[in-house]
Design a protein around this motif. Sequence first.
Motif, PDB file in Angstrom:
ATOM      1  N   ASP A  25      41.099 -34.526 -33.691  1.00 12.68           N
ATOM      2  CA  ASP A  25      41.551 -33.144 -33.642  1.00 12.68           C
ATOM      3  C   ASP A  25      42.021 -32.724 -35.032  1.00 12.68           C
ATOM      4  O   ASP A  25      42.061 -33.526 -35.973  1.00 12.68           O
ATOM      5  CB  ASP A  25      42.658 -32.959 -32.602  1.00 12.68           C
ATOM      6  N   ALA A  26      42.367 -31.446 -35.160  1.00  9.09           N
ATOM      7  CA  ALA A  26      42.711 -30.916 -36.476  1.00  9.09           C
ATOM      8  C   ALA A  26      43.930 -31.620 -37.066  1.00  9.09           C
ATOM      9  O   ALA A  26      43.967 -31.920 -38.267  1.00  9.09           O
ATOM     10  CB  ALA A  26      42.961 -29.412 -36.376  1.00  9.09           C
ATOM     11  N   ALA A  27      44.924 -31.892 -36.230  1.00  4.35           N
ATOM     12  CA  ALA A  27      46.138 -32.530 -36.738  1.00  4.35           C
ATOM     13  C   ALA A  27      45.838 -33.915 -37.297  1.00  4.35           C
ATOM     14  O   ALA A  27      46.382 -34.314 -38.339  1.00  4.35           O
ATOM     15  CB  ALA A  27      47.182 -32.618 -35.628  1.00  4.35           C
ATOM     16  N   THR A  28      44.970 -34.653 -36.623  1.00  4.08           N
ATOM     17  CA  THR A  28      44.619 -35.995 -37.091  1.00  4.08           C
ATOM     18  C   THR A  28      43.862 -35.929 -38.412  1.00  4.08           C
ATOM     19  O   THR A  28      44.097 -36.737 -39.320  1.00  4.08           O
ATOM     20  CB  THR A  28      43.771 -36.716 -36.029  1.00  4.08           C
ATOM     21  N   ILE A  29      42.956 -34.965 -38.527  1.00  4.76           N
ATOM     22  CA  ILE A  29      42.196 -34.832 -39.781  1.00  4.76           C
ATOM     23  C   ILE A  29      43.129 -34.417 -40.918  1.00  4.76           C
ATOM     24  O   ILE A  29      42.983 -34.878 -42.058  1.00  4.76           O
ATOM     25  CB  ILE A  29      41.047 -33.826 -39.612  1.00  4.76           C
ATOM     26  N   ARG A  30      44.082 -33.562 -40.626  1.00  4.08           N
ATOM     27  CA  ARG A  30      45.039 -33.163 -41.671  1.00  4.08           C
ATOM     28  C   ARG A  30      45.833 -34.371 -42.171  1.00  4.08           C
ATOM     29  O   ARG A  30      46.096 -34.501 -43.372  1.00  4.08           O
ATOM     30  CB  ARG A  30      45.988 -32.091 -41.133  1.00  4.08           C
ATOM     31  N   ARG A  31      46.229 -35.241 -41.245  1.00 10.22           N
ATOM     32  CA  ARG A  31      46.962 -36.435 -41.664  1.00 10.22           C
ATOM     33  C   ARG A  31      46.083 -37.334 -42.526  1.00 10.22           C
ATOM     34  O   ARG A  31      46.561 -37.935 -43.501  1.00 10.22           O
ATOM     35  CB  ARG A  31      47.472 -37.199 -40.439  1.00 10.22           C
ATOM     36  N   ALA A  32      44.808 -37.435 -42.167  1.00 12.46           N
ATOM     37  CA  ALA A  32      43.889 -38.241 -42.973  1.00 12.46           C
ATOM     38  C   ALA A  32      43.749 -37.655 -44.373  1.00 12.46           C
ATOM     39  O   ALA A  32      43.688 -38.392 -45.371  1.00 12.46           O
ATOM     40  CB  ALA A  32      42.527 -38.325 -42.286  1.00 12.46           C
ATOM     41  N   ALA A  33      43.694 -36.329 -44.466  1.00 13.08           N
ATOM     42  CA  ALA A  33      43.607 -35.681 -45.776  1.00 13.08           C
ATOM     43  C   ALA A  33      44.868 -35.943 -46.594  1.00 13.08           C
ATOM     44  O   ALA A  33      44.798 -36.239 -47.797  1.00 13.08           O
ATOM     45  CB  ALA A  33      43.388 -34.181 -45.597  1.00 13.08           C
ATOM     46  N   ALA A  34      46.020 -35.852 -45.946  1.00 15.15           N
ATOM     47  CA  ALA A  34      47.281 -36.098 -46.648  1.00 15.15           C
ATOM     48  C   ALA A  34      47.379 -37.550 -47.104  1.00 15.15           C
ATOM     49  O   ALA A  34      47.879 -37.837 -48.209  1.00 15.15           O
ATOM     50  CB  ALA A  34      48.455 -35.737 -45.746  1.00 15.15           C
ATOM     51  N   ASP A  35      46.904 -38.481 -46.272  1.00 17.10           N
ATOM     52  CA  ASP A  35      46.922 -39.895 -46.661  1.00 17.10           C
ATOM     53  C   ASP A  35      46.028 -40.131 -47.876  1.00 17.10           C
ATOM     54  O   ASP A  35      46.388 -40.885 -48.793  1.00 17.10           O
ATOM     55  CB  ASP A  35      46.452 -40.764 -45.494  1.00 17.10           C
ATOM     56  N   ALA A  36      44.857 -39.499 -47.879  1.00 19.17           N
ATOM     57  CA  ALA A  36      43.960 -39.644 -49.028  1.00 19.17           C
ATOM     58  C   ALA A  36      44.590 -39.050 -50.286  1.00 19.17           C
ATOM     59  O   ALA A  36      44.473 -39.613 -51.384  1.00 19.17           O
ATOM     60  CB  ALA A  36      42.620 -38.969 -48.731  1.00 19.17           C
ATOM     61  N   ALA A  37      45.271 -37.924 -50.120  1.00 20.84           N
ATOM     62  CA  ALA A  37      45.939 -37.309 -51.269  1.00 20.84           C
ATOM     63  C   ALA A  37      47.054 -38.210 -51.792  1.00 20.84           C
ATOM     64  O   ALA A  37      47.268 -38.309 -53.008  1.00 20.84           O
ATOM     65  CB  ALA A  37      46.491 -35.946 -50.876  1.00 20.84           C
ATOM     66  N   LEU A  49      45.013 -22.943 -47.798  1.00 21.79           N
ATOM     67  CA  LEU A  49      44.233 -22.006 -46.989  1.00 21.79           C
ATOM     68  C   LEU A  49      44.302 -22.390 -45.513  1.00 21.79           C
ATOM     69  O   LEU A  49      44.451 -21.524 -44.637  1.00 21.79           O
ATOM     70  CB  LEU A  49      42.781 -21.992 -47.464  1.00 21.79           C
ATOM     71  N   ASP A  50      44.218 -23.682 -45.235  1.00 19.84           N
ATOM     72  CA  ASP A  50      44.317 -24.158 -43.852  1.00 19.84           C
ATOM     73  C   ASP A  50      45.662 -23.765 -43.249  1.00 19.84           C
ATOM     74  O   ASP A  50      45.734 -23.254 -42.120  1.00 19.84           O
ATOM     75  CB  ASP A  50      44.132 -25.674 -43.828  1.00 19.84           C
ATOM     76  N   ALA A  51      46.736 -23.992 -43.993  1.00 23.82           N
ATOM     77  CA  ALA A  51      48.067 -23.646 -43.491  1.00 23.82           C
ATOM     78  C   ALA A  51      48.204 -22.142 -43.290  1.00 23.82           C
ATOM     79  O   ALA A  51      48.798 -21.680 -42.300  1.00 23.82           O
ATOM     80  CB  ALA A  51      49.130 -24.155 -44.462  1.00 23.82           C
ATOM     81  N   ARG A  52      47.638 -21.379 -44.193  1.00 24.35           N
ATOM     82  CA  ARG A  52      47.722 -19.915 -44.097  1.00 24.35           C
ATOM     83  C   ARG A  52      46.995 -19.400 -42.864  1.00 24.35           C
ATOM     84  O   ARG A  52      47.535 -18.591 -42.097  1.00 24.35           O
ATOM     85  CB  ARG A  52      47.135 -19.304 -45.362  1.00 24.35           C
ATOM     86  N   LEU A  53      45.777 -19.884 -42.642  1.00 22.77           N
ATOM     87  CA  LEU A  53      45.004 -19.386 -41.504  1.00 22.77           C
ATOM     88  C   LEU A  53      45.554 -19.911 -40.177  1.00 22.77           C
ATOM     89  O   LEU A  53      45.401 -19.260 -39.142  1.00 22.77           O
ATOM     90  CB  LEU A  53      43.533 -19.773 -41.656  1.00 22.77           C
ATOM     91  N   SER A  54      46.180 -21.088 -40.211  1.00 21.23           N
ATOM     92  CA  SER A  54      46.772 -21.625 -38.980  1.00 21.23           C
ATOM     93  C   SER A  54      47.876 -20.718 -38.457  1.00 21.23           C
ATOM     94  O   SER A  54      48.108 -20.637 -37.244  1.00 21.23           O
ATOM     95  CB  SER A  54      47.331 -23.031 -39.228  1.00 21.23           C
ATOM     96  N   ALA A  55      48.554 -20.036 -39.372  1.00 16.46           N
ATOM     97  CA  ALA A  55      49.656 -19.159 -38.976  1.00 16.46           C
ATOM     98  C   ALA A  55      49.241 -17.696 -38.886  1.00 16.46           C
ATOM     99  O   ALA A  55      50.030 -16.856 -38.456  1.00 16.46           O
ATOM    100  CB  ALA A  55      50.807 -19.304 -39.973  1.00 16.46           C
ATOM    101  N   ALA A  56      48.003 -17.391 -39.290  1.00 15.76           N
ATOM    102  CA  ALA A  56      47.569 -15.991 -39.350  1.00 15.76           C
ATOM    103  C   ALA A  56      47.003 -15.532 -38.013  1.00 15.76           C
ATOM    104  O   ALA A  56      46.503 -16.330 -37.214  1.00 15.76           O
ATOM    105  CB  ALA A  56      46.523 -15.818 -40.445  1.00 15.76           C
ATOM    106  N   ARG A 101      37.421 -30.158 -43.482  1.00 14.96           N
ATOM    107  CA  ARG A 101      37.117 -30.490 -42.087  1.00 14.96           C
ATOM    108  C   ARG A 101      38.275 -30.078 -41.170  1.00 14.96           C
ATOM    109  O   ARG A 101      38.058 -29.565 -40.069  1.00 14.96           O
ATOM    110  CB  ARG A 101      36.856 -31.990 -41.940  1.00 14.96           C
ATOM    111  N   ALA A 102      39.498 -30.325 -41.614  1.00 17.30           N
ATOM    112  CA  ALA A 102      40.667 -29.937 -40.812  1.00 17.30           C
ATOM    113  C   ALA A 102      40.715 -28.427 -40.626  1.00 17.30           C
ATOM    114  O   ALA A 102      41.039 -27.930 -39.535  1.00 17.30           O
ATOM    115  CB  ALA A 102      41.941 -30.434 -41.490  1.00 17.30           C
ATOM    116  N   LEU A 103      40.388 -27.695 -41.678  1.00 13.43           N
ATOM    117  CA  LEU A 103      40.353 -26.231 -41.592  1.00 13.43           C
ATOM    118  C   LEU A 103      39.348 -25.783 -40.535  1.00 13.43           C
ATOM    119  O   LEU A 103      39.652 -24.938 -39.675  1.00 13.43           O
ATOM    120  CB  LEU A 103      39.991 -25.658 -42.960  1.00 13.43           C
ATOM    121  N   ALA A 104      38.159 -26.372 -40.573  1.00 14.31           N
ATOM    122  CA  ALA A 104      37.117 -25.986 -39.619  1.00 14.31           C
ATOM    123  C   ALA A 104      37.480 -26.383 -38.194  1.00 14.31           C
ATOM    124  O   ALA A 104      37.333 -25.588 -37.251  1.00 14.31           O
ATOM    125  CB  ALA A 104      35.788 -26.625 -40.025  1.00 14.31           C
ATOM    126  N   ARG A 105      37.969 -27.603 -38.012  1.00 14.62           N
ATOM    127  CA  ARG A 105      38.311 -28.053 -36.664  1.00 14.62           C
ATOM    128  C   ARG A 105      39.469 -27.238 -36.101  1.00 14.62           C
ATOM    129  O   ARG A 105      39.513 -26.929 -34.906  1.00 14.62           O
ATOM    130  CB  ARG A 105      38.636 -29.544 -36.695  1.00 14.62           C
TER     131      ARG A 105
END
Length: 216
Positions: free
Chosen positions: A105-117, A197-204, A131-135
Amino acid sequence: MTGAFDVPVDPDAPEAREWILRELAGPEYEAARPTLFDRISQAIWEWFTSLRFGGVDGPPVLPLIVVGALVLVALLLAFLIYGLPRVNRRSRADLDLFGVDDERDAATIRRAAADAAAREDWTLASVEGFRALARGLAERTLVTVSPGTTAHGFADRAAGAFPDAADELRWSADLFDAVRYLGRAGDRAGYERVSALDARLSAARPVLPEPTGAPA
């Protein structure tokens, strides 16, 4: 003279009733008394055995065996063909994310992105961020990401729901293609821009299309 332990052999009616009730209240009678479950089971069994099939009293044993065997065969065939059922099975279309089956799910992909960062793997972080943005938008049913959808196809669809973010969506799609397919190395700035952008659209709140035939 009557002995101390003599018992009257001719009790009157009230005394006889009292003796009977006292006797029936004994533990041996209480244990033998049928329970509510026993009475219900007996009633069901009596109803079942009272049925008549083809002029024969009682349950049709052979037909019941045949029906049971057919049900078991059907279940076995379903298992062999479809395998074990999965709760909330997701379709192939739901899993596909830019050419890859991805059950996260999107939350899991976001965590994976943060771990990579955190590991400073900016290329992977940028890919996972997009991918997190799209999911995330797909989970909100704002954008459909079907098999064959490209990053730019997604960006164009998402721009319909978020026209103010159209430029950022297309820029993020360019970044995804560059680091995913063209061998360009990702960097911190690119990942943080996609993540923002992901955070912005999640709240928009999306712009919903006007109903057909609505007055101008």
